[in-house]
Write a protein that holds these residues in place. Structure first.
Motif, short mmCIF file in Angstrom:
data_model
loop_
_atom_site.label_atom_id
_atom_site.label_comp_id
_atom_site.label_asym_id
_atom_site.label_seq_id
_atom_site.Cartn_x
_atom_site.Cartn_y
_atom_site.Cartn_z
N UNK A 1 0.88 -1.23 -0.14
CA UNK A 1 0.13 -0.01 -0.01
C UNK A 1 0.82 1.22 -0.08
N UNK A 2 1.95 1.19 0.59
CA UNK A 2 2.87 2.40 0.93
C UNK A 2 3.39 2.62 -0.55
N UNK A 3 3.92 1.67 -1.26
CA UNK A 3 4.43 1.68 -2.55
C UNK A 3 3.39 2.30 -3.48
N UNK A 4 2.28 1.88 -3.40
CA UNK A 4 1.02 2.20 -4.49
C UNK A 4 0.96 3.81 -4.20
N UNK A 5 0.92 4.26 -2.68
CA UNK A 5 0.61 5.61 -2.56
C UNK A 5 1.57 6.41 -2.88
N UNK B 1 1.42 9.56 -5.53
CA UNK B 1 1.97 10.95 -5.14
C UNK B 1 2.75 11.30 -6.33
N UNK B 2 3.67 10.50 -6.73
CA UNK B 2 4.55 10.73 -8.07
C UNK B 2 3.90 11.08 -9.18
N UNK B 3 2.93 10.27 -9.60
CA UNK B 3 2.35 10.86 -10.86
C UNK B 3 1.64 12.06 -10.61
N UNK C 1 2.29 14.63 -8.69
CA UNK C 1 3.30 15.76 -8.87
C UNK C 1 3.72 16.04 -10.19
N UNK C 2 3.87 14.90 -11.05
CA UNK C 2 4.41 15.13 -12.35
C UNK C 2 3.18 15.73 -13.20
N UNK C 3 1.97 15.36 -12.92
CA UNK C 3 0.89 16.01 -13.48
C UNK C 3 0.73 17.43 -13.30
N UNK C 4 0.89 17.90 -11.88
CA UNK C 4 1.13 19.34 -11.42
C UNK C 4 2.12 20.00 -12.21
N UNK C 5 3.20 19.35 -12.32
CA UNK C 5 4.35 20.00 -12.87
C UNK C 5 4.08 20.32 -14.48
N UNK C 6 3.58 19.16 -15.11
CA UNK C 6 3.35 19.59 -16.45
C UNK C 6 2.13 20.61 -16.65
N UNK C 7 1.24 20.52 -15.82
CA UNK C 7 0.44 21.71 -16.14
C UNK C 7 1.03 23.14 -15.70
N UNK C 8 1.86 23.13 -14.74
CA UNK C 8 2.64 24.44 -14.28
C UNK C 8 3.59 24.91 -15.62
N UNK C 9 4.06 23.97 -16.30
CA UNK C 9 4.90 24.25 -17.48
C UNK C 9 3.99 24.63 -18.69
N UNK C 10 2.82 24.14 -18.71
CA UNK C 10 1.73 24.75 -19.74
C UNK C 10 1.50 26.17 -19.45
N UNK C 11 1.10 26.50 -18.03
CA UNK C 11 0.91 27.77 -17.60
C UNK C 11 2.07 28.83 -17.88
N UNK C 12 3.24 28.34 -17.55
CA UNK C 12 4.46 29.18 -17.95
C UNK C 12 4.79 29.48 -19.27
N UNK C 13 4.42 28.55 -20.27
CA UNK C 13 4.51 28.76 -21.58
C UNK C 13 3.65 30.02 -22.12
N UNK C 14 2.49 30.00 -21.30
CA UNK C 14 1.54 31.22 -21.79
C UNK C 14 1.89 32.22 -21.03
N UNK C 15 2.19 32.33 -19.69
CA UNK C 15 2.45 33.50 -18.91
C UNK C 15 3.76 34.04 -19.04
N UNK C 16 4.98 33.17 -19.48
CA UNK C 16 6.22 33.77 -19.68
C UNK C 16 6.35 34.95 -20.67
N UNK C 17 5.72 34.71 -21.84
CA UNK C 17 5.78 35.73 -22.92
C UNK C 17 5.23 37.02 -22.53
N UNK C 18 4.24 37.00 -21.71
CA UNK C 18 3.58 38.24 -21.38
C UNK C 18 4.28 39.02 -20.24
#
Length: 780
Positions: free
Chosen positions: A152-156, A160-162, A164-181
């Motif tokens: 159960x600990x390994x599955x948890x 959590x790793x997945x 965090x990776x999903x959040x990082x990918x979304x933040x990267x997408x937001x950065x691609x939009x916000x950074x030029x502005x």
């Protein structure tokens, strides 16, 4: 004083602004401080000290008031607060900086980092490290205490790793939009000194208004709403008016002009604006490069080429120049080189041409003597080529493995049989034309262990050509039936023929004649037959995997094959055989061959038929012709020697099951000879009547019946050269090698067994040599 205290003590009314009063108070306070400054004793002792101090205080007051008013004026009008102009901006238009930015410290450049990182070594795919694999294996197999909790600990952890990776990918997408502005807003703020005065004044007043609005509780809500609207408007404007990326003109103009200015001998301070113009996009098909030329430019061919080479080397793409020296200004223009016209796809040959197709059969039926239906070309037209007494009497195939050589030979033989041809085939492959072995008029020599039979057949073919040529000399209108010499797998035949010749030729001169030369003479015989056979319907079809002149004994025989067919070839093979450039790409499909006839070259898909069906069709044609195998020939083709078992099969017992289906080899390994009767009940004696005539006549494999066995008393003894006898008796220790036998023959003279001379060869029997050396061993 009372009024001032009253003003400062009484709270301001709702909605009033006390800024001017605050400013006045600040000025008066500054003046009071100045007036209270302690004076020196000397100054105080002077009688006019008080009057001077009063005037100075008044002057300082007005000076301070002017400084404040000037500051407020600059603040409201958008001018620089320090009074130093920093750009060429006006009240309504932006400007450029007046002073260049300080140059950055030149850093050392790593040239290796500028080179493209390209490696011919394929990177290994990422794999888990050994410790990680061991850990995963242990966790997967662990079944002890707390195994469920660990799982159960390994599955948890993985979940959590997945996440965090999903959040990082979304933040990267937001950065691609916000950074030029954000970058646009930052660049805009950094260029404050270049703003128009009106924009700077509006921004300053807006900041004062925001400060007052936030300081005033009644205006705070409206101020916050206005701030939000302003932020939205700023983001919208930043997205809408992002600076365009640099164009190709921005990237390449200065670099190119640095060299062109020197080549055109222009002053160093000459700017490219009036001389060089590059398009915004060099990949635009309508792009145009324009260069104004000085009047001192001669425009020689070399100078033009140098400038054009510079353009092509410094700019992407390929450019074509045009020079104009008759206009008011000398100008050179370059345009992209137009792409080569797209060629229409070349037609291709059909994938398969059936020999029994009605159209092919009709074309075969209309062929004259010596004409062959080869197949269909890329336009689906039937290709017919002529052997016979034509310009292409002899054909050669240079086709790699799997290219359809055997199928081509079978197809050609079938058509020539239908025209009454005699077929003489040397087939070391044993399988190419063996389907025709029962067809009358087809003589097969396909035992690679008896190359002397194939050589004898070629010599007989040459003798037949000589005989026909002699008849033609006295009777030019004489007609002969066609005769085809087929040499299958000519490269292999050349090797085994040369080996046989090296073993059997007379290396030294003796009383019987001079020594025979080392070169194999069989290819000279083939060349002579090829030169004389055209006029008497004697044709040759040689099949090679690689038509090299070295394989033909260096006789120049390759040029005698006027028609060549190439398939599955390499570039070197094409250059050796044809010798033209460019080398056409090989089409590696069975039956696809390039016909090379002089300067004509074209692809053809050769006809194909099932070998058994072709043999049956050829047999029917022979029956319809009422063919006589001896008609038209001046001699009888040589009979092939009895086919011998390969060396490894000679050692097997005749009862071996693997030899049951060998019917045509020496020893007569048919059903009875292979030991079939030995497995049946009953006697095999004559009295019992179970012995058949075929069993009575069988011949044992050499050595199978013992040393004193006579294989067939009614058959003539087989005459062989010493090399072949040595090979057959290699298991008899008393019999030496072939070289030793030749030495004994030379030294012992009459004491050595006397052979029988056939042509230039002296032949012996196996029993004769065996008995000689066994007797010698017993005497020793």
């Amino acid at each position: 004083m009372h009024s001032i205290t009253h003003l400062t003590a009484s709270p301001p009314t709702e909605g009033t602004v006390g800024a001017p009063i605050v400013i006045v108070l600040l000025v008066l306070g500054w003046a009071a401080i100045k007036l209270r400054r302690p004076r020196s004793e000397a100054h105080a002792m002077r009688p006019d000290g008080g009057i001077v101090a009063s005037f100075k205080a008044i002057a300082a007051f007005f000076k301070g008031t002017w400084t404040v008013l000037r500051f407020l004026g600059r603040l409201v009008s958008g001018l620089e607060l320090n009074g130093e102009r920093q750009s060429t901006a006006t009240f309504w238009e932006p400007g450029k900086p007046l002073t260049a930015r300080p140059a950055r410290r030149q850093e050392r450049i790593d040239l290796e980092s500028l080179a493209p990182r390209i490696s011919l070594i394929k990177k290994k795919a990422p794999t888990a490290r050994p410790w990680a694999r061991k850990a995963a294996t242990w966790v997967h197999r662990y079944n002890g205490k707390a195994a469920g909790t660990l799982d159960a600990a390994l599955r948890l952890t993985l979940a959590l790793t997945r996440a965090v990776k999903a959040v990082v990918r979304r933040l990267q997408r937001v950065y691609r939009v916000v950074a030029p502005v954000v970058a646009t807003l930052a660049r805009t703020a950094a260029s404050w000194s270049c703003w128009p005065y009106s924009a700077r004044a509006a921004a300053r007043l807006a900041l004062l208004a925001v400060a007052l609005g936030l300081a005033t509780p009644a205006w705070r809500t409206i101020t916050l709403i206005a701030l939000g609207a302003a932020l939205v408007l700023a983001v919208f404007l930043a997205c809408r008016f992002q600076p365009a990326p640099p164009t190709d003109a921005d990237l390449y103009t200065d670099r190119l002009w640095a060299i062109l200015r020197t080549d055109l001998k222009l002053p160093e301070d000459t700017l490219p604006d009036q001389w060089l113009r590059l398009p915004a996009r060099l990949d635009d098909p309508t792009a145009r490069i324009t260069l104004r030329l000085p009047v001192t430019f001669r425009g020689s061919e070399l100078e033009r080429q140098q400038v054009t080479d510079l353009i092509n080397s410094r700019l992407p793409g390929e450019w074509v120049s045009r020079w104009h020296f008759t206009t008011e200004h000398y100008v050179a223009t370059w345009r992209p080189k137009p792409p080569a016209p797209v060629k229409a796809p070349e037609p291709e040959c059909p994938a398969l041409v059936d020999f029994f197709d009605p159209e092919i059969q009709a074309a075969i039926g209309n062929c004259k003597k010596g004409e062959i239906v080869v197949g269909r070309d890329a336009h689906n037209r039937i290709v017919i080529k002529e052997m016979g007494a034509s310009e292409t009497p002899h054909w050669a195939l240079s086709v790699g493995s799997g290219g359809g050589k055997s199928a081509f030979s079978q197809m050609v033989i079938a058509q020539l049989i239908a025209q009454g041809y005699h077929i003489m085939a040397a087939d070391v492959k044993r399988a190419s034309v063996s389907v025709y072995k029962n067809v009358p008029g087809v003589h097969l020599y396909n035992d690679p262990n008896s190359p002397q039979d194939m050589r004898a057949m070629i010599e007989w073919f040459k003798d037949e050509i000589d005989a026909r040529s002699a008849i033609m000399e006295n009777n030019p209108h004489a007609d002969f039936p066609g005769i085809l010499l087929l040499i299958e797998e000519s490269n292999e035949f050349a090797d085994i023929s040369r080996e046989w010749w090296d073993e059997n030729r007379k290396a030294k001169a003796d009383e019987f004649g001079p020594a025979e030369r080392a070169a194999d003479p069989i290819w000279g015989t083939v060349a002579s037959a090829a030169r004389l056979g055209r006029f008497v319907h004697g044709n040759i079809l040689a099949v090679f995997q690689d038509l090299r002149d070295q394989a033909l004994g260096g006789k120049g025989l390759r040029n005698l094959f006027r028609l060549k067919l190439m398939g599955n070839y390499s570039q070197n093979s094409w250059k050796n055989v044809v010798g033209t450039t460019p080398v056409p790409d090989s089409v590696d499909e069975p039956g696809r061959m390039m016909v090379v006839e002089g300067n004509r070259k074209y692809w053809v898909q050769t006809c194909y038929g099932d070998p058994k069906a072709l043999a049956a069709w050829a047999m029917e044609q022979r029956k319809e012709q009422d063919f006589d195998p001896t008609a038209g020939l001046f001699g009888t083709p040589p009979e092939p020697s009895p086919t011998r078992l390969p060396h490894l099969l000679e050692r097997l017992s005749r009862d071996d099951e693997r030899l049951r289906h060998l019917t045509a080899l020496e020893g007569g390994l048919g059903g009875e000879t292979a030991g079939e009767l030995s497995h049946r009940e009953g006697n095999v004696t004559v009295q019992e009547g179970n012995v058949t005539a075929s069993r009575d006549a069988f011949r044992l494999i050499p050595g199978q019946g013992g040393e004193q066995t006579v294989q067939d008393p009614t058959a003539p003894p087989e005459l062989l050269p010493l090399a072949e006898i040595a090979r057959r008796l290699e298991d008899v220790p008393e019999v030496p090698t072939a070289d030793t036998m030749r030495a004994h023959k030379k030294r012992r003279g009459d004491d050595f067994p006397q052979g029988i001379t056939q042509g230039k060869k002296e032949l012996y029997t196996v029993d004769q040599i065996r008995a000689y050396y066994l007797k010698e061993a017993k005497g020793a």
